[in-house]
Motif scaffolding. Structure first.
Motif, PDB file in Angstrom:
ATOM      1  N   LYS A   1     -64.689  51.975  29.881  1.00  0.00           N
ATOM      2  CA  LYS A   1     -64.482  50.396  30.148  1.00  0.00           C
ATOM      3  C   LYS A   1     -64.180  50.193  31.560  1.00  0.00           C
ATOM      4  CE  LYS A   1     -63.207  49.320  25.184  1.00  0.00           C
ATOM      5  NZ  LYS A   1     -62.255  48.989  24.200  1.00  0.00           N
ATOM      6  N   LEU A   2     -63.652  51.003  32.293  1.00  0.00           N
ATOM      7  CA  LEU A   2     -63.488  50.842  33.773  1.00  0.00           C
ATOM      8  C   LEU A   2     -64.739  50.421  34.483  1.00  0.00           C
ATOM      9  CD1 LEU A   2     -60.995  53.733  34.132  1.00  0.00           C
ATOM     10  CD2 LEU A   2     -60.421  51.243  34.141  1.00  0.00           C
ATOM     11  N   SER A   3     -65.933  50.622  33.888  1.00  0.00           N
ATOM     12  CA  SER A   3     -66.989  50.574  34.436  1.00  0.00           C
ATOM     13  C   SER A   3     -67.867  49.355  34.250  1.00  0.00           C
ATOM     14  CB  SER A   3     -68.076  51.639  34.269  1.00  0.00           C
ATOM     15  OG  SER A   3     -69.412  51.628  34.875  1.00  0.00           O
ATOM     16  N   CYS A   4     -68.551  48.708  35.409  1.00  0.00           N
ATOM     17  CA  CYS A   4     -69.299  47.429  35.077  1.00  0.00           C
ATOM     18  C   CYS A   4     -70.768  47.898  34.784  1.00  0.00           C
ATOM     19  CB  CYS A   4     -69.223  46.532  36.414  1.00  0.00           C
ATOM     20  SG  CYS A   4     -67.610  45.898  36.867  1.00  0.00           S
ATOM     21  N   ASP A   5     -71.149  49.380  34.967  1.00  0.00           N
ATOM     22  CA  ASP A   5     -72.364  49.698  34.579  1.00  0.00           C
ATOM     23  C   ASP A   5     -72.710  49.335  33.015  1.00  0.00           C
ATOM     24  OD1 ASP A   5     -72.567  50.533  37.332  1.00  0.00           O
ATOM     25  OD2 ASP A   5     -72.347  52.625  36.723  1.00  0.00           O
ATOM     26  N   SER A   6     -73.875  49.741  32.792  1.00  0.00           N
ATOM     27  CA  SER A   6     -74.414  49.736  31.306  1.00  0.00           C
ATOM     28  C   SER A   6     -73.778  50.975  30.594  1.00  0.00           C
ATOM     29  CB  SER A   6     -76.006  50.026  31.125  1.00  0.00           C
ATOM     30  OG  SER A   6     -76.127  49.715  29.846  1.00  0.00           O
ATOM     31  N   VAL A   7     -72.929  50.732  29.498  1.00  0.00           N
ATOM     32  CA  VAL A   7     -72.404  51.707  28.742  1.00  0.00           C
ATOM     33  C   VAL A   7     -73.149  52.281  27.590  1.00  0.00           C
ATOM     34  CG1 VAL A   7     -70.197  51.576  30.218  1.00  0.00           C
ATOM     35  CG2 VAL A   7     -70.682  50.328  27.673  1.00  0.00           C
ATOM     36  N   LEU A   8     -74.316  51.530  27.328  1.00  0.00           N
ATOM     37  CA  LEU A   8     -74.950  51.835  25.911  1.00  0.00           C
ATOM     38  C   LEU A   8     -75.238  53.209  25.793  1.00  0.00           C
ATOM     39  CD1 LEU A   8     -76.681  50.546  23.948  1.00  0.00           C
ATOM     40  CD2 LEU A   8     -78.579  50.845  25.341  1.00  0.00           C
ATOM     41  N   ILE A   9     -75.342  54.290  26.539  1.00  0.00           N
ATOM     42  CA  ILE A   9     -75.415  55.665  26.383  1.00  0.00           C
ATOM     43  C   ILE A   9     -74.482  56.246  25.894  1.00  0.00           C
ATOM     44  CG2 ILE A   9     -76.095  57.920  27.220  1.00  0.00           C
ATOM     45  CD1 ILE A   9     -78.065  56.747  29.117  1.00  0.00           C
ATOM     46  N   ASN A  10     -73.171  55.695  26.640  1.00  0.00           N
ATOM     47  CA  ASN A  10     -71.860  56.147  26.190  1.00  0.00           C
ATOM     48  C   ASN A  10     -71.553  55.690  24.654  1.00  0.00           C
ATOM     49  OD1 ASN A  10     -71.890  55.539  29.146  1.00  0.00           O
ATOM     50  ND2 ASN A  10     -70.004  56.931  28.772  1.00  0.00           N
ATOM     51  N   GLN A  11     -71.773  54.448  24.350  1.00  0.00           N
ATOM     52  CA  GLN A  11     -71.483  53.964  22.928  1.00  0.00           C
ATOM     53  C   GLN A  11     -72.401  54.706  21.993  1.00  0.00           C
ATOM     54  OE1 GLN A  11     -72.407  49.813  23.877  1.00  0.00           O
ATOM     55  NE2 GLN A  11     -70.196  49.401  24.195  1.00  0.00           N
ATOM     56  N   ILE A  12     -73.795  54.906  22.406  1.00  0.00           N
ATOM     57  CA  ILE A  12     -74.621  55.673  21.423  1.00  0.00           C
ATOM     58  C   ILE A  12     -74.119  57.089  21.017  1.00  0.00           C
ATOM     59  CG2 ILE A  12     -77.053  56.699  21.155  1.00  0.00           C
ATOM     60  CD1 ILE A  12     -77.791  54.234  22.662  1.00  0.00           C
ATOM     61  N   TYR A  13     -73.657  58.084  22.138  1.00  0.00           N
ATOM     62  CA  TYR A  13     -73.191  59.228  21.862  1.00  0.00           C
ATOM     63  C   TYR A  13     -71.864  59.092  21.127  1.00  0.00           C
ATOM     64  CZ  TYR A  13     -71.688  63.772  22.553  1.00  0.00           C
ATOM     65  OH  TYR A  13     -71.294  65.192  22.364  1.00  0.00           O
ATOM     66  N   GLY A  14     -71.089  58.249  21.755  1.00  0.00           N
ATOM     67  CA  GLY A  14     -69.747  58.071  21.025  1.00  0.00           C
ATOM     68  C   GLY A  14     -69.962  57.763  19.393  1.00  0.00           C
ATOM     69  N   LEU A  15     -70.632  57.139  19.195  1.00  0.00           N
ATOM     70  CA  LEU A  15     -70.938  56.721  17.662  1.00  0.00           C
ATOM     71  C   LEU A  15     -71.560  57.999  17.103  1.00  0.00           C
ATOM     72  CD1 LEU A  15     -70.921  54.739  15.363  1.00  0.00           C
ATOM     73  CD2 LEU A  15     -73.446  53.838  16.261  1.00  0.00           C
ATOM     74  N   GLY A  16     -72.498  58.485  17.675  1.00  0.00           N
ATOM     75  CA  GLY A  16     -73.012  59.796  17.308  1.00  0.00           C
ATOM     76  C   GLY A  16     -72.087  60.850  16.877  1.00  0.00           C
ATOM     77  N   TYR A  17     -71.215  61.060  18.266  1.00  0.00           N
ATOM     78  CA  TYR A  17     -69.987  61.977  18.040  1.00  0.00           C
ATOM     79  C   TYR A  17     -69.156  61.907  16.700  1.00  0.00           C
ATOM     80  CZ  TYR A  17     -65.481  64.018  19.441  1.00  0.00           C
ATOM     81  OH  TYR A  17     -64.404  64.826  19.285  1.00  0.00           O
ATOM     82  N   THR A  18     -68.786  60.467  16.700  1.00  0.00           N
ATOM     83  CA  THR A  18     -67.895  60.116  15.585  1.00  0.00           C
ATOM     84  C   THR A  18     -68.629  60.358  14.267  1.00  0.00           C
ATOM     85  OG1 THR A  18     -66.945  58.486  16.829  1.00  0.00           O
ATOM     86  CG2 THR A  18     -66.608  58.323  14.464  1.00  0.00           C
ATOM     87  N   VAL A  19     -69.882  60.332  14.178  1.00  0.00           N
ATOM     88  CA  VAL A  19     -70.862  60.137  12.859  1.00  0.00           C
ATOM     89  C   VAL A  19     -70.771  61.695  12.528  1.00  0.00           C
ATOM     90  CG1 VAL A  19     -72.966  60.164  11.744  1.00  0.00           C
ATOM     91  CG2 VAL A  19     -71.688  58.028  13.016  1.00  0.00           C
ATOM     92  N   VAL A  20     -71.192  62.544  13.569  1.00  0.00           N
ATOM     93  CA  VAL A  20     -71.313  63.845  13.403  1.00  0.00           C
ATOM     94  C   VAL A  20     -70.201  64.599  12.875  1.00  0.00           C
ATOM     95  CG1 VAL A  20     -72.029  66.101  14.436  1.00  0.00           C
ATOM     96  CG2 VAL A  20     -73.277  64.170  14.651  1.00  0.00           C
ATOM     97  N   LEU A  21     -69.145  64.434  13.788  1.00  0.00           N
ATOM     98  CA  LEU A  21     -67.810  65.087  13.475  1.00  0.00           C
ATOM     99  C   LEU A  21     -67.142  64.893  12.217  1.00  0.00           C
ATOM    100  CD1 LEU A  21     -65.427  66.893  14.761  1.00  0.00           C
ATOM    101  CD2 LEU A  21     -64.226  64.731  15.685  1.00  0.00           C
ATOM    102  N   LEU A  22     -66.980  63.304  11.872  1.00  0.00           N
ATOM    103  CA  LEU A  22     -66.433  62.932  10.601  1.00  0.00           C
ATOM    104  C   LEU A  22     -67.387  63.338   9.490  1.00  0.00           C
ATOM    105  CD1 LEU A  22     -64.425  59.481  11.735  1.00  0.00           C
ATOM    106  CD2 LEU A  22     -63.694  61.746  11.418  1.00  0.00           C
TER     107      LEU A  22
END
Length: 320
Positions: A192-213
């Motif tokens: 959230k400190l960045s003004c760049d597109s964070v779509l990849i971060n959000q996709i991987y973050g969601l995938g990380y959460t889904v896979v782990l949980l």
């Protein structure tokens, strides 16, 4: 020369972040600080003592207890990464809670590694319980010391790699902000400190959460369903009693971990509830490691007996 000095100062300013910290009123400041400090001391002393107790007692050199050492070590590391910094920030005013970007990344890595390893370690502990109860005749041949080491390494490696990728995707981003709207650093705060597109971060973050949980929930559900079936079919009351005792302890720790994790993930989706999310995140970080050692230390018969024996020996020695 002046140009390079200005560049260095600019880089330094960009690398210094401001943490929002906890909003604690003056009347609750001292009780909050003292309580948090006492809980931290309890976490460190009790978990390290539990590890030493298990490693030094031959009758506790069993897979279940050796795997439990992973959980205690994880709790010590997680608490040490987070709580001392939290205590320091409680002593500072809102405008003085600075943290270097590198230290913020290290703390975020520790936060996510602690959460990830908690799930992977509890999964291998569930596998141990499954083999012990559903396949007791082959338990000693399956759960050898080598297998315990392999499972422990696998649990930590999977968590480490997944978190390294998670944080790596955030570190690559350029930064246009310098305020962390959180009492501690985590991956969401970093990207959230960045003004760049964070779509990849959000996709991987969601995938990380889904896979782990997802893998955690599925493995726990299947394991305990099979254990329940064996216990229902078995007429051995001693087996059922021991299975209920060890599994109830393990399941209690897992449900608390899963519940707090789900609450944090859900509250992240509601910015207006950010204060509630911060409180839950801190409680998970501070309270859960303390609960783990209490639950295991008091509920597992062999450990409880060993603790009582040690206290009895120390009292006898003092009388002499």
């Amino acid at each position: 020369m002046q140009f390079y000095t200005d560049m260095e100062n600019q880089t330094l300013r960009e690398d210094i972040l401001l943490l929002e910290g906890l909003k604690v009123s003056s009347q609750f400041f001292i009780p909050t600080f003292i309580l948090t400090l006492l809980i931290y001391i309890f976490i460190i002393v009790s978990n390290i003592s539990l590890v030493i107790l298990i490693l030094s007692s031959r009758n506790l050199h069993q897979p279940m207890y050796l795997l439990l050492c992973n959980l205690s070590i994880n709790d010590v590391v997680g608490a040490t990464v987070i709580i001392p910094r939290l205590l320091r920030d409680l002593l500072l005013s809102n405008s003085e809670r600075y943290i270097h970007y590198t230290n913020c990344v290290i703390q975020a890595f520790g936060v996510h590694l602690n959460a990830g390893a908690s799930h992977t370690v509890l999964m291998i502990m569930a596998f141990d319980r499954y083999v012990a109860i559903c396949n007791p005749l082959r338990y000693s041949t399956i759960m050898t010391n080598r297998m315990v080491v392999k499972l422990s390494v696998a649990a930590w490696t999977v968590a480490f790699v997944m978190v390294a990728i998670l944080l790596g995707l955030s570190i690559r981003l350029s930064r246009c902000r310098s305020v962390i709207f959180n009492p501690l650093c985590d991956n969401a705060s970093l990207f959230k400190l960045s003004c760049d597109s964070v779509l990849i971060n959000q996709i991987y973050g969601l995938g990380y959460t889904v896979v782990l949980l997802g893998s955690s929930i599925c493995s726990m559900t299947l394991t305990y369903l099979k254990i329940a079936v064996v216990c229902v079919r078995s007429k051995n009351k001693a087996l059922n009693s021991k299975a209920l005792q060890t599994c109830a302890t393990h399941l209690t720790v897992y449900i608390i971990l899963l519940g707090s994790g789900f609450i944090i993930v859900i509250l992240h989706r509601f910015p207006q509830l950010s204060d509630h999310r911060k409180v839950v995140a801190i409680q998970r970080t501070v309270v859960l490691p303390a609960l783990n050692v209490v639950i295991y230390g008091l509920q597992i018969k062999e450990i409880k007996q060993r603790i009582i024996a040690l206290f009895h020996c120390s009292k006898v020695a003092q009388k002499k």
